[in-house]
Scaffold this active site. Structure first.
Site, short mmCIF file in Angstrom:
data_model
loop_
_atom_site.label_atom_id
_atom_site.label_comp_id
_atom_site.label_asym_id
_atom_site.label_seq_id
_atom_site.Cartn_x
_atom_site.Cartn_y
_atom_site.Cartn_z
N VAL A 86 0.81 -1.23 0.00
CA VAL A 86 0.00 0.00 0.00
C VAL A 86 0.84 1.27 0.00
O VAL A 86 0.30 2.36 -0.18
CB VAL A 86 -0.96 0.05 1.21
CG1 VAL A 86 -1.98 -1.06 1.13
CG2 VAL A 86 -0.20 0.01 2.53
N TYR A 87 2.14 1.16 0.20
CA TYR A 87 2.97 2.35 0.19
C TYR A 87 3.05 2.90 -1.23
O TYR A 87 3.63 2.28 -2.12
CB TYR A 87 4.39 2.05 0.69
CG TYR A 87 4.51 1.69 2.15
CD1 TYR A 87 3.42 1.73 3.01
CD2 TYR A 87 5.73 1.29 2.69
CE1 TYR A 87 3.53 1.40 4.35
CE2 TYR A 87 5.86 0.97 4.03
CZ TYR A 87 4.76 1.02 4.85
OH TYR A 87 4.89 0.69 6.18
#
Length: 344
Positions: free
Chosen positions: A61-62
């Site tokens: 998700v980064y």
């Protein structure tokens, strides 16, 4: 660089590891953290390896996967010199199977992470959050398959409650699946909740802590003082609402002690805050981040020395908070403490 075993596993990790959340820089949160490109990332990896830091942590998700892509490019040609840690389970899209830890999500998530990282195995995969909708047996059996296939070496969790972690460990023992050896947790001088339940659990079950946000979501950088506005350019202006809450009066009490010890020792406020964490039970590695070479070199200076017992006691006193029920009796009443002495 000092190396410690990750929980009860045989894997040795450096006491400082590098968090690649600043790589890629997409979206309101991660864009505020940093926007390091592949060339800059390679230089930061160079500095880490020179200092003995060979564990690099990221997540799918980064920056919508961009962090994994940049990290993969930065380590290209030296995969054997590094250990890669990534996380999945949080939403990566709007579809019904784009979140959680189902068999479908885990298998597809690992395959995509391997492609973005440019590797055929991940040293440590952590579940980024507990998925209450998927049976733990389904999660663990899938992880077992991925470990047996050679795509994963070790597994861990992040942001689990104590009962969620213990339920998973019990199921792993019962079924003979791989045990979680790491718990990536929020822990800092202004956020000591980890100590009440998860730290004793880690000691009892052999789960090592990987500490995220050791500077209290950017509040222990040495730039925030009582009675002064947040400095111009601080990422807190854009990201404070995303992070864990911090009591402001407690923050200023801690900062004043950090300032005093910094003046006495010649160390920086961040170095002292991180070094305090390195002395705590169960901590295998503290994840440090950096948007540039100067920040990285300063944070690397947190290792290789130790606070004195007197300095630790001052920091303990300034940062102490009352434990919530049912833990506070064990800290405050002699009868409880005699049969269950506090961990710290």
């Amino acid at each position: 660089m000092e190396y410690r075993r990750l929980g009860s596993s045989g894997l040795k990790v450096p006491v400082l590891s590098f968090g690649a959340g600043t790589f890629g820089g997409k979206g309101p949160l991660f864009g505020a953290w940093g926007s390091t490109d592949a060339a800059e990332a390679r230089r930061l990896v160079d500095i880490c390896l020179e200092a003995g830091v060979n564990l690099f942590d990221t997540a799918d998700v980064y920056s919508d996967g961009a962090s994994e892509e940049v990290l993969g490019a930065a380590i290209k040609g030296r995969r054997d010199d590094v250990m890669l840690s990534t996380k999945l389970s949080l939403p990566v899209g709007e579809g019904p199977n784009a979140a959680g830890s189902s068999r479908s999500r885990l298998i597809s998530g690992v395959e995509k992470a391997l492609k973005r990282l440019g590797t055929d195995y991940i040293d440590l995969l952590q579940l980024h959050a507990f998925d209450a909708g998927t049976p733990v047996e389904e999660v663990l059996s899938t992880l077992d398959t991925l470990v047996r296939s050679g795509k994963l070496r070790y597994v861990g969790v992040s942001n689990f409650a104590g009962w969620q972690l213990m339920k998973s460990l019990a199921a792993a023992d019962r079924q003979g699946y791989p045990r979680y050896v790491a718990n990536q947790v929020y822990y800092s001088l202004v956020g000591r909740d980890y100590e009440w339940e998860l730290m004793p659990l880690g000691l009892d079950q052999g789960v090592g802590a990987l500490v995220w946000s050791p500077l209290g979501w950017g509040r222990l950088t040495g730039k925030i003082r009582r009675g002064e506005p947040w400095p111009e350019g601080s990422r807190l202006h854009d990201t404070a609402a995303f992070g864990p809450p911090v009591d402001e009066e407690k923050l200023y009490d801690v900062v004043e002690v950090l300032d005093a010890i910094a003046q006495e020792t010649g160390k920086t406020v961040p170095q002292i805050a991180i070094n305090w964490l390195l002395r705590r039970p169960t901590v295998s590695s503290v994840i440090i981040g950096a948007r540039n070479e100067e920040q990285l070199r300063q944070n690397l200076g947190a290792a290789g020395w130790s606070l004195t017992a007197e300095e630790v006691a001052r920091l303990d006193a300034a940062s102490a908070t009352t434990a919530p029920y049912p833990y506070f009796p064990y800290y405050r009443q002699e009868g409880f403490a005699r049969i269950n002495p506090p961990v710290v």
